[in-house]
Design a protein around this motif. Structure first.
Motif: not given
Length: 293
Positions: A67, A8, A62-65, A19-20, A12, A15-16
């Motif tokens: 990828s 990814a 959702d978390a990493f966009g 979130t994950a 990010v 942070t990702a």
């Protein structure tokens, strides 16, 4: 044990991951380890003792966009068999759409192609209809289309030849045509080709197919037959982008969708939607120093 490997945006990543990890914990799925792979430094590996595969993939997506990702229920090993779709996967075009352009029918045929790839039309019927529209097109248009339109996806040859060098059997299986697939396979290094055959008579396309249709069931059967030949312990990788690829993607040990239609993406163990085809080598932890370029 679930093992996820993903590539990814480095900006990010931290942070990702946080979130994950929180979203997974909310489901009762706790991350046992998250680390960057030694050989492929931009690949994050996440290990979870348990979890629902579809749910984990959704959270990571959702978390990493955007990828490149592969999720496995066991150790991720370089496959012994690689079976891949051709159009919009190994090459950047849909051959029948490009060929239709020479007949002045590209918009009509491309619309049918898109609906078939989305799973809205029966593939065999859609193929028969499209081939029928090409009736009387000069056979010479095939070579012209190959020369002028057909180009490999970035990283395609490196992926195939690197897998070949590691002893992997590589098969190009397509709902397209041998007239295109055979030259593409030679260019990229595939060792076997399965595809449809266009009918030709007196230098023109007949509007019919000259052999049984290669559809989703044939793609799946090809994978299963090759795996039976390889024997117990072999691992398979299948890749594609459309609804016609779903059965073989689901049948493989590792099914990866490539910039795919939603139904194909949902059926896969992972996807490539950020990088090029060499991302697959990274996900299998093949050092770049060993890539065949």
């Amino acid at each position: 044990m679930l093992i996820a490997r993903l590539i990814a945006d480095p900006a990010v990543l931290e942070t990702a991951l946080a979130t994950a990890t929180a979203a997974l914990a909310d489901k009762g799925w706790h991350v046992a380890e998250a680390t960057m792979l030694d050989f492929c430094g931009d690949v994050l590996q996440i290990s979870l003792p348990d979890g629902d595969a579809d749910g984990v993939r959704a959270i990571l997506s959702d978390a990493f966009g955007p990828s490149d990702l592969l999720l496995s229920s066991g150790p991720i090993e370089v496959p012994h068999l690689f079976v891949s779709d051709m159009d919009s996967t190994m090459i950047g075009q849909e051959c029948i759409d490009e060929l239709a352009d020479f007949a002045g029918l590209k918009p009509q045929i491309a619309a049918i192609t898109e609906r078939a790839m989305q799973g809205e039309l029966d593939f065999a019927s859609a193929l028969t209809e499209r081939v029928g529209l090409l009736k009387d097109l000069p056979e010479a248009a095939i070579q012209q289309c190959l020369d002028e339109r057909i180009r490999p996806m970035p990283g395609a040859r490196t992926l195939v030849e690197t897998l070949n060098a590691r002893g992997c059997h590589t098969v190009l299986v397509t709902g397209g045509f041998h007239s295109f697939a055979d030259p593409v396979a030679e260019m990229l290094g595939f060792t076997r080709v399965v595809g449809n055959v266009l009918g030709v008579a007196q230098g023109k396309l007949t509007g019919n197919l000259a052999a049984a249709i290669v559809d989703s069931s044939v793609k799946q059967k090809t994978l299963e037959e090759e795996m039976a030949r390889l024997g117990a312990g072999a691992r398979s990788l299948a890749m594609g982008d459309g609804a016609n690829d779903i059965p073989m993607i689901e049948a493989a040990d590792y099914g990866i969708s490539y910039y795919a239609k939603p139904k194909a993406r949902a059926a896969a163990d992972g996807w490539v939607e950020r990088g090029d085809l060499t991302s697959v080598l990274k996900l299998f932890d093949v050092p770049e120093s060993e890539w065949i370029k």
